[in-house]
Design an enzyme around this catalytic site. Structure first.
Site, PDB file in Angstrom:
ATOM      1  N   LEU A   1      10.458 -20.817  -4.533  1.00  0.00           N
ATOM      2  CA  LEU A   1       9.452 -19.997  -3.840  1.00  0.00           C
ATOM      3  C   LEU A   1       8.054 -20.181  -4.435  1.00  0.00           C
ATOM      4  CD1 LEU A   1       8.861 -17.607  -1.831  1.00  0.00           C
ATOM      5  CD2 LEU A   1       9.246 -16.081  -3.785  1.00  0.00           C
TER       6      LEU A   1
ATOM      7  N   ASP B   1       0.827  -1.213   0.000  1.00  0.00           N
ATOM      8  CA  ASP B   1       0.000   0.000   0.000  1.00  0.00           C
ATOM      9  C   ASP B   1       0.861   1.262   0.000  1.00  0.00           C
ATOM     10  OD1 ASP B   1      -2.415   1.355  -0.014  1.00  0.00           O
ATOM     11  OD2 ASP B   1      -2.591   1.389   2.174  1.00  0.00           O
TER      12      ASP B   1
ATOM     13  N   HIS C   1       2.036   3.148  -9.156  1.00  0.00           N
ATOM     14  CA  HIS C   1       1.887   1.691  -9.244  1.00  0.00           C
ATOM     15  C   HIS C   1       3.078   1.087  -9.993  1.00  0.00           C
ATOM     16  CE1 HIS C   1      -1.961   2.080  -7.455  1.00  0.00           C
ATOM     17  NE2 HIS C   1      -2.558   2.620  -8.511  1.00  0.00           N
TER      18      HIS C   1
END
Ligand code: IPE
Ligand code: IPE
Ligand code: MG
Length: 244
Positions: free
Chosen positions: A129, A18, A35
């Site tokens: 991962l 955020d 973004h």
């Protein structure tokens, strides 16, 4: 560092990324530029988790509620996901990352859905991962879709209501058999869940930082891991009761 005691690592790190809009506004840039600037810390976190042998990383990229943002911003975010997948997928694959997307994907643009499916397929056999990207995701949506799946199974006679256990319910959630989130990081200063991984954060340690997501760096990530290692996780028991 030689001789340093091994730190307890979370098996599963979840991150609410955020603060992109405020980061951009502070620079007189568009929210879309904010973004875009959020891609660098995404790469960093994937790399750090992979190198440290953390099993799973789940990133909150777009919530069910984010659809209510102005159409231009939603459009720029969808465009960014589409482009980022194109530019990043080869390297992710090379890093042995297994990618999955969680969320109501039929709400996403069709060409993006196809790209998500292709990325999942390409990396499905990877053993490094486990990376989940939450897009069009809401914790309540997740719980409702799991409940629907189990209700269907009961209605068809494939299972009995008494067979619904926490384990069986968790399997029907979008993270399936992945371990619960053990560390939830939220950047941008807000201290709330915003409908992320409601079920899986039941016992997560919560790390909130005012750092805006595009500024989130390796030392911030290390700080979050150190915070996690410093917690005594009691799971309802009394201090010292659980084996370290
Ligand atoms: C997080 O940054 C990214 C998404 C929710 C898609 P924001 O866009 O919420 O940035 P702020 O909170 O307005 O600064
Ligand atoms: C949470 O951020 C969602 C993502 C980071 C994808 P928001 O900016 O949407 O959350 P609120 O509105 O501050 O709760
Ligand atoms: Mg925000």
């Amino acid at each position: 560092m030689a001789g340093a005691p091994a730190k307890v690592l979370p098996r599963h790190v979840a991150i609410t990324m955020d603060g992109n809009g405020r980061w951009a506004a502070a620079r007189g840039q568009t929210r879309a530029a904010g973004h875009k600037a959020g891609l660098a810390p995404v790469r960093m976190c994937i790399q750090e988790c992979g190198q440290r042998g953390i099993e799973a990383l789940t990133l909150f990229a777009f919530s069910s509620e984010n659809w209510a943002r102005p159409a231009a911003e939603v459009g720029s975010l969808m465009g960014l996901f589409f482009e980022a997948l194109e530019t990043e997928i080869a390297e992710l694959h090379e890093r042995n990352v297994r990618m999955r997307f969680i969320g109501a994907r039929r709400n996403l643009p069709v060409r993006l859905q196809a790209r998500l499916a292709a990325a999942e397929e390409r990396t499905a056999g990877n053993t490094g991962l486990k990376l989940q990207v939450a897009a069009s995701y809401g914790g309540r949506w997740d719980i409702v879709q799991a409940a629907t799946e189990l209700a269907r199974a009961c209605a068809s006679g494939a299972m009995r209501p008494e067979e619904i256990t926490e384990e069986r319910f968790a399997k029907a959630l979008s993270l399936g058999t992945l371990p619960d989130a053990e560390l939830l990081i939220r950047t941008g200063g807000e201290q709330r869940l915003s409908n992320f991984l409601l079920w899986h954060c039941a016992y997560a340690e919560l790390f909130f930082t005012p750092r805006l997501w595009p500024d989130f760096g390796v030392t911030d990530f290390e700080e979050a891991l150190a915070f996690f290692a410093s917690r005594e996780r009691r799971f309802g028991q009394v201090p010292g009761q659980r084996a370290p």
